[in-house]
Design an enzyme around this catalytic site. Structure first.
Site, PDB file in Angstrom:
ATOM      1  N   LYS A  78       2.096  -3.324   7.147  1.00 33.09           N
ATOM      2  CA  LYS A  78       2.166  -3.635   5.714  1.00 33.09           C
ATOM      3  C   LYS A  78       3.611  -3.572   5.203  1.00 33.09           C
ATOM      4  CE  LYS A  78      -2.075  -4.364   3.977  1.00 33.09           C
ATOM      5  NZ  LYS A  78      -2.450  -5.419   3.038  1.00 33.09           N
ATOM      6  N   TYR A 128      -1.020   0.412  10.726  1.00 31.47           N
ATOM      7  CA  TYR A 128      -1.355  -0.252   9.457  1.00 31.47           C
ATOM      8  C   TYR A 128      -0.173  -0.178   8.483  1.00 31.47           C
ATOM      9  CZ  TYR A 128      -3.493  -0.891   4.830  1.00 31.47           C
ATOM     10  OH  TYR A 128      -3.773  -1.311   3.539  1.00 31.47           O
ATOM     11  N   THR A 155       0.810  -1.225   0.000  1.00 32.08           N
ATOM     12  CA  THR A 155       0.000   0.000   0.000  1.00 32.08           C
ATOM     13  C   THR A 155       0.844   1.276   0.000  1.00 32.08           C
ATOM     14  OG1 THR A 155      -1.423   1.330   1.452  1.00 32.08           O
ATOM     15  CG2 THR A 155      -0.155  -0.366   2.522  1.00 32.08           C
ATOM     16  N   GLU A 202       0.310   3.614   1.892  1.00 34.09           N
ATOM     17  CA  GLU A 202       0.481   4.016   3.300  1.00 34.09           C
ATOM     18  C   GLU A 202       1.902   3.722   3.790  1.00 34.09           C
ATOM     19  OE1 GLU A 202      -1.559   5.469   5.948  1.00 34.09           O
ATOM     20  OE2 GLU A 202      -2.385   6.210   4.073  1.00 34.09           O
TER      21      GLU A 202
HETATM   22  P1  NAP Z   1     -11.541  -4.614   2.465  1.00 35.56           P
HETATM   23  O1  NAP Z   1     -12.724  -4.293   1.611  1.00 35.56           O
HETATM   24  O2  NAP Z   1     -11.467  -4.044   3.840  1.00 35.56           O
HETATM   25  O3  NAP Z   1     -11.443  -6.209   2.572  1.00 35.56           O
HETATM   26  C1  NAP Z   1     -10.579  -6.835   3.489  1.00 35.56           C
HETATM   27  C2  NAP Z   1     -10.867  -8.321   3.476  1.00 35.56           C
HETATM   28  O4  NAP Z   1      -9.971  -8.982   4.386  1.00 35.56           O
HETATM   29  C3  NAP Z   1     -12.292  -8.693   3.943  1.00 35.56           C
HETATM   30  O5  NAP Z   1     -12.776  -9.714   3.093  1.00 35.56           O
HETATM   31  C4  NAP Z   1     -12.057  -9.234   5.355  1.00 35.56           C
HETATM   32  O6  NAP Z   1     -13.021 -10.157   5.779  1.00 35.56           O
HETATM   33  C5  NAP Z   1     -10.717  -9.946   5.131  1.00 35.56           C
HETATM   34  N1  NAP Z   1     -10.038 -10.282   6.372  1.00 35.56           N
HETATM   35  C6  NAP Z   1      -9.712  -9.452   7.410  1.00 35.56           C
HETATM   36  N2  NAP Z   1      -9.087 -10.127   8.378  1.00 35.56           N
HETATM   37  C7  NAP Z   1      -8.990 -11.422   7.974  1.00 35.56           C
HETATM   38  C8  NAP Z   1      -8.455 -12.601   8.539  1.00 35.56           C
HETATM   39  N3  NAP Z   1      -7.874 -12.597   9.753  1.00 35.56           N
HETATM   40  N4  NAP Z   1      -8.514 -13.772   7.845  1.00 35.56           N
HETATM   41  C9  NAP Z   1      -9.112 -13.795   6.637  1.00 35.56           C
HETATM   42  N5  NAP Z   1      -9.676 -12.712   6.030  1.00 35.56           N
HETATM   43  C10 NAP Z   1      -9.607 -11.532   6.699  1.00 35.56           C
HETATM   44  O7  NAP Z   1     -10.187  -4.196   1.723  1.00 35.56           O
HETATM   45  P2  NAP Z   1      -9.940  -3.842   0.160  1.00 35.56           P
HETATM   46  O8  NAP Z   1     -10.154  -2.384  -0.026  1.00 35.56           O
HETATM   47  O9  NAP Z   1     -10.621  -4.817  -0.707  1.00 35.56           O
HETATM   48  O10 NAP Z   1      -8.352  -4.043   0.072  1.00 35.56           O
HETATM   49  C11 NAP Z   1      -7.790  -5.305  -0.289  1.00 35.56           C
HETATM   50  C12 NAP Z   1      -6.347  -5.366   0.173  1.00 35.56           C
HETATM   51  O11 NAP Z   1      -5.607  -4.314  -0.421  1.00 35.56           O
HETATM   52  C13 NAP Z   1      -6.144  -5.203   1.675  1.00 35.56           C
HETATM   53  O12 NAP Z   1      -5.032  -5.998   2.036  1.00 35.56           O
HETATM   54  C14 NAP Z   1      -5.810  -3.731   1.843  1.00 35.56           C
HETATM   55  O13 NAP Z   1      -5.044  -3.534   3.020  1.00 35.56           O
HETATM   56  C15 NAP Z   1      -4.998  -3.502   0.585  1.00 35.56           C
HETATM   57  N6  NAP Z   1      -5.022  -2.146   0.019  1.00 35.56           N
HETATM   58  C16 NAP Z   1      -6.200  -1.519  -0.222  1.00 35.56           C
HETATM   59  C17 NAP Z   1      -6.192  -0.265  -0.811  1.00 35.56           C
HETATM   60  C18 NAP Z   1      -7.482   0.452  -1.134  1.00 35.56           C
HETATM   61  O14 NAP Z   1      -7.418   1.676  -1.380  1.00 35.56           O
HETATM   62  N7  NAP Z   1      -8.616  -0.224  -1.202  1.00 35.56           N
HETATM   63  C19 NAP Z   1      -4.969   0.327  -1.182  1.00 35.56           C
HETATM   64  C20 NAP Z   1      -3.781  -0.365  -0.935  1.00 35.56           C
HETATM   65  C21 NAP Z   1      -3.815  -1.616  -0.351  1.00 35.56           C
HETATM   66  P3  NAP Z   1     -14.325  -9.702   6.658  1.00 35.56           P
HETATM   67  O15 NAP Z   1     -15.360  -9.324   5.638  1.00 35.56           O
HETATM   68  O16 NAP Z   1     -14.631 -10.933   7.406  1.00 35.56           O
HETATM   69  O17 NAP Z   1     -13.909  -8.528   7.502  1.00 35.56           O
HETATM   70  O1  F7E Z   2      -8.961   8.131   4.555  1.00 38.59           O
HETATM   71  C1  F7E Z   2      -9.340  11.516   5.839  1.00 38.59           C
HETATM   72  C2  F7E Z   2      -8.370  10.586   6.531  1.00 38.59           C
HETATM   73  O2  F7E Z   2      -9.880   6.014   5.506  1.00 38.59           O
HETATM   74  C3  F7E Z   2      -8.527   9.008   3.539  1.00 38.59           C
HETATM   75  C4  F7E Z   2      -7.260   2.153   2.842  1.00 38.59           C
HETATM   76  O3  F7E Z   2      -7.852   1.478   1.763  1.00 38.59           O
HETATM   77  O4  F7E Z   2      -6.084   3.660   1.388  1.00 38.59           O
HETATM   78  C5  F7E Z   2      -7.017   3.600   2.456  1.00 38.59           C
HETATM   79  O5  F7E Z   2      -6.504   4.297   3.593  1.00 38.59           O
HETATM   80  C6  F7E Z   2      -8.249  10.376   4.133  1.00 38.59           C
HETATM   81  C7  F7E Z   2      -7.386  10.332   5.393  1.00 38.59           C
HETATM   82  O6  F7E Z   2      -8.328   5.958   3.485  1.00 38.59           O
HETATM   83  C8  F7E Z   2     -12.582  11.109   7.417  1.00 38.59           C
HETATM   84  O7  F7E Z   2      -7.796  11.220   7.685  1.00 38.59           O
HETATM   85  C9  F7E Z   2     -11.321  12.755   6.800  1.00 38.59           C
HETATM   86  O8  F7E Z   2      -6.439  11.372   5.328  1.00 38.59           O
HETATM   87  O9  F7E Z   2     -10.619   6.762   3.202  1.00 38.59           O
HETATM   88  P1  F7E Z   2      -9.566   6.675   4.210  1.00 38.59           P
HETATM   89  P2  F7E Z   2      -6.780   5.845   3.850  1.00 38.59           P
HETATM   90  O10 F7E Z   2      -6.509   6.113   5.267  1.00 38.59           O
HETATM   91  O11 F7E Z   2      -6.044   6.679   2.848  1.00 38.59           O
HETATM   92  C10 F7E Z   2      -4.793   3.072   1.654  1.00 38.59           C
HETATM   93  C11 F7E Z   2      -3.971   3.179   0.411  1.00 38.59           C
HETATM   94  C12 F7E Z   2      -4.895   1.701   2.207  1.00 38.59           C
HETATM   95  O12 F7E Z   2      -4.028   0.864   1.994  1.00 38.59           O
HETATM   96  C13 F7E Z   2      -5.957   1.448   3.211  1.00 38.59           C
HETATM   97  O13 F7E Z   2      -6.226   0.039   3.324  1.00 38.59           O
HETATM   98  O14 F7E Z   2      -9.500  10.945   4.545  1.00 38.59           O
HETATM   99  N1  F7E Z   2     -10.668  11.603   6.474  1.00 38.59           N
HETATM  100  N2  F7E Z   2     -12.487  12.474   7.388  1.00 38.59           N
HETATM  101  C14 F7E Z   2     -11.429  10.568   6.842  1.00 38.59           C
HETATM  102  N3  F7E Z   2     -11.245   9.234   6.717  1.00 38.59           N
HETATM  103  C15 F7E Z   2     -12.221   8.414   7.177  1.00 38.59           C
HETATM  104  N4  F7E Z   2     -12.071   7.077   7.037  1.00 38.59           N
HETATM  105  N5  F7E Z   2     -13.350   8.907   7.776  1.00 38.59           N
HETATM  106  C16 F7E Z   2     -13.591  10.256   7.922  1.00 38.59           C
HETATM  107  O15 F7E Z   2     -14.621  10.658   8.441  1.00 38.59           O
END
Ligand code: NAP
Ligand code: F7E
Length: 326
Positions: free
Chosen positions: A161, A157, A127, A129
């Site tokens: 990662k 987080y 990620t 992050e």
């Molecule tokens: P998500 O919607 O939060 O899905 C996370 C999945 O992980 C869910 O199916 C959850 O199951 C499962 N999980 C959590 N803990 C587990 C465990 N102990 N054993 C088995 N399964 C488990 O995340 P996403 O947005 O699809 O992201 C997919 C991956 O990409 C994640 O690794 C995330 O950290 C990474 N990532 C996401 C982003 C983004 O912007 N979306 C960017 C960079 C990296 P439950 O439904 O049971 O909770």
């Molecule tokens: O926050 C600000 C918050 O939670 C984005 C995950 O998929 O992307 C995601 O992480 C920004 C941050 O995503 C609220 O402080 C303001 O600056 O949507 P977010 P994230 O933290 O960037 C990365 C790449 C991953 O890997 C992660 O798995 O928005 N913000 N107000 C808020 N954020 C949330 N959640 N809620 C608020 O009310």
């Protein structure tokens, strides 16, 4: 096309559901791993459940014996690890759980592949992050992150990662596994979880309109609006994951759009497109600010463009329209 088998973890989540669709369309058998839940959380994959090539399997990343057995049983061609505690804010409240799932869980997979199925190609979900508060600077002053930018994570987080990312590198170089990481920047979709900021905004708009724009409707509470993110569409990003595992050699890639926008910009554009003014409806809640913040993310996807031939198809405006369903 020869039939392949892929294990996909995190199939109840956003990316797992889109990737499963893509693999099924490409003639794969998908071993769809989910952890046990006392409630039904299969809504993102309901439409796949009757497909005989979509095989639901119970699996928790933190249980090594279950991870090993699944790998040994299926000996898959490819393994996509998308499971994680994926919420940055939550990681401050549950740092140990986050580390257990996001780092120790990944180590369980690496050990399983090493001992029971070393031919399996692994994709690990890294990620942006991991870059935290660091960036590189172009000669014209533009700030960006790419594969060469040093990583300085700002949350449990991001740290968990990064540890997993480094673990993958060690297993790749030390044991010669085909294991690689996609360093994905934020990606969203109509299937995005409701506690990420984009979906939180979009859901509020839809609920407010559904209420008949009731004057009693609660305000939208948000935290830091100044943070910048590089937001793409999840469908584009799962395609990049698959492309990485079709290469001859395993490499890590930044996957991003190359554009950055503030949370305020996302808010303004989403509200404007339904003729609403955020100033009338948004309240800043100090409790939603994080103990440490990542203020600026803007990925440079040049390597993925050149080496994989990957390009994002959906614009920032197109993403917002897709999420709003308009
Ligand atoms: P998500 O919607 O939060 O899905 C996370 C999945 O992980 C869910 O199916 C959850 O199951 C499962 N999980 C959590 N803990 C587990 C465990 N102990 N054993 C088995 N399964 C488990 O995340 P996403 O947005 O699809 O992201 C997919 C991956 O990409 C994640 O690794 C995330 O950290 C990474 N990532 C996401 C982003 C983004 O912007 N979306 C960017 C960079 C990296 P439950 O439904 O049971 O909770
Ligand atoms: O926050 C600000 C918050 O939670 C984005 C995950 O998929 O992307 C995601 O992480 C920004 C941050 O995503 C609220 O402080 C303001 O600056 O949507 P977010 P994230 O933290 O960037 C990365 C790449 C991953 O890997 C992660 O798995 O928005 N913000 N107000 C808020 N954020 C949330 N959640 N809620 C608020 O009310």
């Amino acid at each position: 096309m020869t039939k392949k088998t892929a294990i996909v973890t995190g199939i109840t989540g956003q990316d797992g559901s889109y990737l499963s669709e893509l693999l099924l369309q490409s003639n794969y058998t998908v071993i769809a791993c989910r952890r046990r839940s006392s409630t039904n959380n299969l809504e993102r994959v309901t439409h796949l459940l009757d497909d005989p090539n979509f095989i639901l399997t119970e699996f928790d990343l933190t249980d090594p014996s279950g991870v090993y057995q699944t790998i040994q049983k299926y000996q898959p061609d490819e393994f996509y690890n998308l499971a994680a505690q994926s919420h940055v804010g939550t990681s401050f409240k549950q740092p140990s759980t986050t580390f257990e799932i996001n780092t120790v869980g990944v180590t369980n997979i690496l050990e399983g592949i090493r001992h029971y199925s070393p031919h399996t190609k692994l994709y690990q979900a890294s990620t942006s992050e991991m870059f935290g508060r660091n960036y590189s600077t172009e000669t014209d002053g533009k700030r960006y992150q790419n594969e060469k930018t040093e990583m300085l994570p700002q949350s449990p987080y991001g740290i968990a990662k990064l540890a997993a990312h480094n673990m993958v590198e060690i297993y790749r170089s030390g044991y010669n596994l085909f294991a690689c990481c996609g360093i994905l920047f934020n990606h969203e979709s109509p299937r995005r979880g409701e506690n990420f900021v984009t979906q939180k905004i979009v859901k509020w708009i839809k609920d407010y309109i559904a209420s008949g724009k009731s004057p009693d409707f609660p305000k939208l509470k948000l935290g830091n609006l100044a943070a910048h993110r590089d937001w793409g569409h999840a469908k584009d990003y799962v395609r990049a994951m698959w492309m990485m595992l079709q290469q001859e050699t395993p490499k890590d890639y930044v996957i991003a759009t190359g554009e950055t926008h503030s949370v305020q910009e996302f808010l303004d554009l989403a509200f404007k497109s339904v003729q609403l003014n955020p100033e009338d409806h948004v309240e800043i809640d100090p409790d939603l600010f994080r103990p440490a913040e990542v203020e600026y993310l803007c990925g440079d996807p040049t390597f993925a463009n050149n080496d994989l031939g990957w390009n994002p198809q959906v614009s920032f405006e197109g993403l917002i329209q897709d999420m709003l369903g308009s």
